[in-house]
Design a protein around this motif. Sequence first.
Motif, PDB file in Angstrom:
ATOM      1  N   GLU A 256       0.820  -1.210   0.000  1.00  0.00           N
ATOM      2  CA  GLU A 256       0.000   0.000   0.000  1.00  0.00           C
ATOM      3  C   GLU A 256       0.855   1.261   0.000  1.00  0.00           C
ATOM      4  OE1 GLU A 256      -3.211   0.600  -0.442  1.00  0.00           O
ATOM      5  OE2 GLU A 256      -3.418  -1.524  -0.883  1.00  0.00           O
ATOM      6  N   SER A 257       1.931   1.260   0.784  1.00  0.00           N
ATOM      7  CA  SER A 257       2.797   2.447   0.820  1.00  0.00           C
ATOM      8  C   SER A 257       3.514   2.628  -0.516  1.00  0.00           C
ATOM      9  CB  SER A 257       3.807   2.339   1.968  1.00  0.00           C
ATOM     10  OG  SER A 257       4.677   1.238   1.774  1.00  0.00           O
ATOM     11  N   ALA A 260       1.051   4.224  -2.813  1.00  0.00           N
ATOM     12  CA  ALA A 260       0.916   5.630  -2.451  1.00  0.00           C
ATOM     13  C   ALA A 260       2.090   6.446  -2.979  1.00  0.00           C
ATOM     14  CB  ALA A 260       0.806   5.770  -0.934  1.00  0.00           C
ATOM     15  N   GLU A 271      -4.077   2.723 -12.238  1.00  0.00           N
ATOM     16  CA  GLU A 271      -3.666   1.974 -11.050  1.00  0.00           C
ATOM     17  C   GLU A 271      -2.519   1.043 -11.428  1.00  0.00           C
ATOM     18  OE1 GLU A 271      -4.876   1.911  -7.648  1.00  0.00           O
ATOM     19  OE2 GLU A 271      -5.359   3.882  -8.455  1.00  0.00           O
TER      20      GLU A 271
END
Length: 287
Positions: A256-257, A260, A271
């Motif tokens: 997830e990081s 981001a 995406e």
Amino acid sequence: MAAALGQSQDYRVLRRLIPRSITTSPVDQAVKTGILLDVETTGLDLQKDEIIELGMVKFDYVGDGRIVGVRDVFASFNEPSIPIPAEVTSLTGITDEMVAGHRIDASAVESFVQDAVIVIAHNAAFDRKFAERFWSVFEHKAWGCSATEVEWRRHGFAGAQLGYLLNGAGFFHHAHRAVDDCHALVEILSVELAPAGAPALAVLLEQARKKTIRVWAEQSPFELKDILKRRGYRWSDGSDGRPRSWYIDVGETAAESEIAFLRTEIFLRDEPRLQTLTAFTRFSRRL
């Protein structure tokens, strides 16, 4: 004399590596079987280069990662369709005369590997791809990488190069054969790593069992490539069927990081593509 020097703070003793004898594992222990593998090739191109030597050592280990015996050894040359390049002979010591008339028996390879639960190579990203190209049995095995799935520097080693690791384990060798490097890995993976309180093999197996996520930064702006490189991204040129893109492999919790970071620093239009990797797919040419 060697024992006295070994007890001194001013000297280190390195002993010549003598391959372990083939033994039968104790019947009172529940063991699993692994394969240590190394290939020598005519070059680095998976599409056109060929294997000229295959070396494997079959070993048994127990639940805590201790190697308890070497069960068998496989070593074979293979004559390629082209002369061996001079730089390859200089690096490996393998000449055209040595491989002339030799072929690696595919059925013997399959029989040797069949009962192994994991195959370990010191550069699995290279060795697995070549092994799968020639022998399909390797496609269905879990794989581990002794070079990248142990943080050797954190455990006090000078680096992940095989010679450094062997010296750190207290040995040296001047061998050039693929199977000799496999014998070296037996001793390296048997070393107790102080911070972990476990053999190196146990640390490798724990890491190999974890899932990782491959994050593709497709269509990232060219002028931001240095940012990606500094973060650890690698380039795929698309020649092997993968996307032509920068990518990075991270742990599940870090995915997830990473997404981001791409959204805020690289400004991707779509995406990012994600792939979940396990020991059965990691390092494979089928990705």
